[in-house]
Write an enzyme that holds these catalytic residues in place. Structure first.
Site, PDB file in Angstrom:
ATOM      1  CG  MET A  41      -1.920  -1.167   1.165  1.00  0.00           C
ATOM      2  SD  MET A  41      -3.478  -0.836   2.005  1.00  0.00           S
ATOM      3  CE  MET A  41      -2.906  -0.560   3.662  1.00  0.00           C
ATOM      4  N   GLY A  42       2.138   1.098  -0.388  1.00  0.00           N
ATOM      5  CA  GLY A  42       3.046   2.245  -0.420  1.00  0.00           C
ATOM      6  C   GLY A  42       3.555   2.588   0.967  1.00  0.00           C
ATOM      7  N   GLY A  47      11.187  -2.877   5.804  1.00  0.00           N
ATOM      8  CA  GLY A  47      10.455  -4.150   5.790  1.00  0.00           C
ATOM      9  C   GLY A  47      10.017  -4.486   4.362  1.00  0.00           C
ATOM     10  CG  HIS A  48       7.112  -2.135   2.329  1.00  0.00           C
ATOM     11  ND1 HIS A  48       6.958  -1.108   3.225  1.00  0.00           N
ATOM     12  CD2 HIS A  48       5.891  -2.727   2.220  1.00  0.00           C
ATOM     13  CE1 HIS A  48       5.713  -1.071   3.637  1.00  0.00           C
ATOM     14  NE2 HIS A  48       5.042  -2.036   3.052  1.00  0.00           N
ATOM     15  CD  GLN A 181       5.640 -15.019   9.842  1.00  0.00           C
ATOM     16  OE1 GLN A 181       5.492 -15.750   8.869  1.00  0.00           O
ATOM     17  NE2 GLN A 181       4.841 -15.073  10.908  1.00  0.00           N
ATOM     18  CB  VAL A 209      12.902  -5.966   8.430  1.00  0.00           C
ATOM     19  CG1 VAL A 209      14.128  -5.067   8.529  1.00  0.00           C
ATOM     20  CG2 VAL A 209      12.968  -6.830   7.175  1.00  0.00           C
TER      21      VAL A 209
HETATM   22  O1  PAF Z   1       0.053  -5.621   3.775  1.00  0.00           O
HETATM   23  C1  PAF Z   1      -0.386  -4.725   3.027  1.00  0.00           C
HETATM   24  O2  PAF Z   1       0.290  -3.744   2.736  1.00  0.00           O
HETATM   25  C2  PAF Z   1      -1.794  -4.839   2.466  1.00  0.00           C
HETATM   26  O3  PAF Z   1      -2.659  -5.412   3.380  1.00  0.00           O
HETATM   27  C3  PAF Z   1      -1.837  -5.578   1.122  1.00  0.00           C
HETATM   28  C4  PAF Z   1      -1.414  -7.024   1.257  1.00  0.00           C
HETATM   29  C5  PAF Z   1      -0.949  -4.876   0.111  1.00  0.00           C
HETATM   30  C6  PAF Z   1      -3.278  -5.566   0.584  1.00  0.00           C
HETATM   31  O4  PAF Z   1      -3.747  -4.268   0.406  1.00  0.00           O
END
Ligand code: PAF
Length: 320
Positions: A41-42, A47-48, A181, A209
């Site tokens: 979701m940006g 972590g991303h 996770q 992370v």
């Molecule tokens: O974890 C997230 O960022 C959101 O729940 C996801 C999996 C992108 C769904 O909108």
């Protein structure tokens, strides 16, 4: 840094995926072409970045999506407040070597408004995080199902005015989707959805992370002032306290871990359980050493912020 190509419609995404896979052709990793999807979701953080790195390491083509999904917000104010930082996100995605970014608007994903038919998260979606956010996981699963369809490399590409005439539909392509996770319940539900509804993607979980002070990376951490941030570190200390007991072959003393959190007056525990990692059913661990891997799972309010965290508990025999 490569600049990822940004696509705003599902049709353009499909065409771009077909093109990118065709361009990889013979240079496939491990013999067969593969595509990794990382839904987000940006408001991206380290972590991303770990999700992108895992996808980059394992796949020929990496697609990230950036879409703030209104269906998973219970509170419209939360949805309005959610940080939208596409420029900075693109920088991180470029640094991570992501090939394509899908950044649709709401009308692209939900052309008829909020969908009448949604995926139900069932009983598993009503506990823990779901208890305080009714419908949240139905919203998550519904958008993840759509994103998995949009990026699926095995469906034929939809005609698009921007499609290159050389883009060929790919042959069999291994399809993986990556989730943190950190959101253990979300991950468990997405795994169940993929299995129960026969999705063609493998669901890959990527480890939490942590910052050097132990706090799990989260977009909400920016709302913690220094005092609350220090207080929040009790959460990971309590989790690691349990993990150490379990790896030493002792029963995990959940009551003692809860008491440890209780010593921090700025932290108000919502739940703290030891559960089966796949079903999230609580396990009875009182004076019982674990026989198989489990998960310690918690949520707490720390000042203005609600934090979640978890840690796998690996008994010595299972870990070996
Ligand atoms: O974890 C997230 O960022 C959101 O729940 C996801 C999996 C992108 C769904 O909108």
């Amino acid at each position: 840094m490569t600049t990822p190509r940004v696509l705003h419609t599902a049709a353009d995404l499909k065409a771009a995926i077909a093109e990118a896979l065709a361009a990889k052709g013979g240079a496939a990793k491990n013999g067969a072409l593969s595509l990794g999807l990382v839904p987000t979701m940006g408001a991206l953080h380290q972590g991303h970045r770990a999700l992108m790195d895992a996808a980059r390491a394992e796949n020929d083509v990496v697609v990230a999506s950036v879409f703030v999904n209104p269906l998973q917000f219970n509170d419209p104010q939360d949805l309005d407040r959610y940080p939208r930082t596409l420029e900075a996100d693109l920088q991180l995605l470029g640094d991570a070597g992501v090939d394509l970014v899908f950044a649709p608007d709401e009308a692209e994903v939900y052309p008829g408004g909020a969908p009448l038919v949604r995926i139900s998260a069932g009983e598993l979606g009503s506990r823990y995080e779901g208890a305080s956010r009714p419908g949240h996981f139905d919203g998550v699963l519904t958008v993840v199902a759509k994103l998995l369809h949009y990026a699926s490399p095995t469906a034929s590409p939809t005609a698009s005015p921007t499609a290159s005439p050389t883009a060929a539909p790919p042959g069999p392509v291994r399809y993986r989707a990556y989730f943190g996770q950190k959101d253990a319940q979300q991950l468990a539900l997405i795994r169940r959805m993929a299995a129960d509804l026969s999705f063609n993607a493998e669901i890959v979980g990527v480890a939490v992370v942590r910052a050097p002070d132990g706090l799990a990376e989260s977009s909400r951490n920016i709302f913690l002032d220094p005092e609350h941030r220090r207080a929040a570190t009790v959460l990971s200390r309590a989790l690691f306290f349990l993990a150490e007991q379990v790896s030493a072959g002792a029963p995990p003393d959940l009551a003692a871990a809860i008491a440890l959190v209780g010593e921090e007056p700025l932290v108000e525990l919502d739940y703290f359980d030891i559960v089966d990692p796949w079903t999230l059913q609580p396990l009875d661990t009182v004076e019982r050493p674990l026989e198989k891997p489990a998960l310690a799972l918690l949520a707490a309010r720390v000042g203005p912020v609600r934090l979640i965290d978890n840690l796998p508990l690996e008994p010595a025999a299972a870990a070996g």
